[in-house]
Design a protein around this motif. Structure first.
Motif, mmCIF file in Angstrom:
data_model
loop_
_atom_site.group_PDB
_atom_site.id
_atom_site.type_symbol
_atom_site.label_atom_id
_atom_site.label_comp_id
_atom_site.label_asym_id
_atom_site.label_seq_id
_atom_site.Cartn_x
_atom_site.Cartn_y
_atom_site.Cartn_z
ATOM 1 N N ALA A 17 0.780 -1.151 -0.148
ATOM 2 C CA ALA A 17 -0.006 -0.011 0.242
ATOM 3 C C ALA A 17 0.779 1.171 -0.018
ATOM 4 O O ALA A 17 0.620 2.260 -0.536
ATOM 5 C CB ALA A 17 -0.853 0.120 1.172
ATOM 6 N N LYS A 18 2.141 1.322 0.602
ATOM 7 C CA LYS A 18 2.757 2.438 0.765
ATOM 8 C C LYS A 18 3.108 3.332 -0.653
ATOM 9 O O LYS A 18 2.991 4.419 -0.689
ATOM 10 C CB LYS A 18 4.281 2.022 1.489
ATOM 11 C CG LYS A 18 4.912 3.298 1.529
ATOM 12 C CD LYS A 18 6.436 3.180 2.548
ATOM 13 C CE LYS A 18 7.087 4.666 2.521
ATOM 14 N NZ LYS A 18 8.079 4.451 3.457
ATOM 15 N N PRO A 19 3.413 2.317 -1.793
ATOM 16 C CA PRO A 19 3.543 3.196 -2.851
ATOM 17 C C PRO A 19 2.713 4.210 -3.391
ATOM 18 O O PRO A 19 2.809 5.223 -3.756
ATOM 19 C CB PRO A 19 4.088 2.135 -3.992
ATOM 20 C CG PRO A 19 4.730 0.990 -3.174
ATOM 21 C CD PRO A 19 3.918 0.970 -1.771
ATOM 22 N N GLY A 20 1.342 3.304 -3.239
ATOM 23 C CA GLY A 20 0.436 4.291 -3.701
ATOM 24 C C GLY A 20 -0.073 5.587 -2.733
ATOM 25 O O GLY A 20 -0.436 6.712 -3.292
ATOM 26 N N LEU A 21 0.312 5.453 -1.505
ATOM 27 C CA LEU A 21 0.205 6.382 -0.629
ATOM 28 C C LEU A 21 1.131 7.464 -0.696
ATOM 29 O O LEU A 21 0.893 8.604 -0.808
ATOM 30 C CB LEU A 21 0.226 6.056 0.826
ATOM 31 C CG LEU A 21 -0.853 5.117 1.389
ATOM 32 C CD1 LEU A 21 -0.548 4.302 2.568
ATOM 33 C CD2 LEU A 21 -2.174 5.644 1.545
ATOM 34 N N VAL A 22 2.348 7.170 -1.043
ATOM 35 C CA VAL A 22 3.340 7.932 -1.318
ATOM 36 C C VAL A 22 3.239 8.976 -2.699
ATOM 37 O O VAL A 22 3.430 10.117 -2.626
ATOM 38 C CB VAL A 22 4.783 7.325 -1.295
ATOM 39 C CG1 VAL A 22 5.866 8.675 -1.671
ATOM 40 C CG2 VAL A 22 5.167 6.997 -0.076
#
Length: 252
Positions: A17-22
């Motif tokens: 999920a982190k890449p999309g959040l960043v």
């Protein structure tokens, strides 16, 4: 959750999920990214970046990877310095590859104009679109703390560097004295999100910025991680009392 948690500010999130959040954060701030850096640092970030460029000392004919280079702030410095050296002693053009995960940041950089030495690409710091041992230098400025797996990004930096290649990473770090740390914390948590709200219309993105800095390893731990990735001659230089730090290393 598919594996060990990744950090997103003060939150622990699924690594997938982190890449999309960043990406969402930088999609929102891309157009005002350079202006906001000036407002938040009072222009001091320019002095830090100048110091990094001077330490790199780009030369004609070199291939330089500017990872997470988004708006091209560092790449333009490198291109101009290499061109000045070329005028003095000849040689072929330097080649500077700006690679950033965020297409909006790349777009904002290209919209400001480019230099003939610079090529732009959307790409992941953990899986660079470059062959092994192709670069004389790898630079990442204020980008590595946003990577999901920092150790993987460091190994990838080593992969693309030639023997003797230089690694330089400029990142926010830990102030070296308690009074400075307290003043920095007060400024960071009270002022920076407010600047984000007033000038970029996005308090949340700049709250993430502040929190991501606090979750990033301190100078010694990050230096150890660089060594664990296979680099040699690992060192760091504090800027502004440790508010930021330049980490350097070599491939041997």
């Amino acid at each position: 959750m598919t594996g060990p948690a990744a950090t997103f500010g003060f939150r622990d999130v699924d690594p997938e999920a982190k890449p999309g959040l960043v990406r969402g954060v930088f999609d929102r701030v891309a157009r005002r990214y350079d202006l906001m850096n000036d407002l938040m640092s009072g222009g001091v970030h320019r002095l830090w970046k100048d110091a990094v460029a001077a330490r790199l000392n780009p030369q004609p004919g070199e291939t330089i990877v500017d990872c997470a280079g988004g708006t091209g702030d560092m790449a333009r410095r490198f291109a101009k310095m290499a061109r000045r050296a070329q005028l003095r002693r000849g040689g072929s053009d330097a080649r500077i590859f700006v690679v950033d995960y965020n297409a909006e940041m790349i777009g904002a950089g290209r919209a400001k104009g480019s230099e003939p030495e610079i090529a732009w690409a959307v790409g992941d710091a953990q899986r660079l679109p470059l062959p092994d041992a192709c670069a004389d230098a790898y630079v990442i400025a204020f980008g590595i703390r946003n990577v999901t797996d920092i150790s993987a990004a460091l190994r990838e930096a080593r992969r693309v560097l030639k023997p003797g290649g230089r690694f330089l990473c400029l990142e926010f770090s830990r102030p070296v004295t308690e009074p400075l740390q307290k003043a920095y914390d007060a400024y960071s948590f009270k002022v920076i999100p407010e600047i984000g709200a007033r000038f970029a219309g996005d308090r949340e993105a700049y709250q993430y910025l502040v929190e991501s800095i606090r979750r990033f390893p301190d100078q010694r731990r990050f230096a150890a991680m660089i060594g664990e990735a296979g680099f040699a001659r690992v060192d760091y230089t504090n800027f502004t009392g440790g508010v930021a730090a330049l980490h350097t290393a070599r491939v041997v």
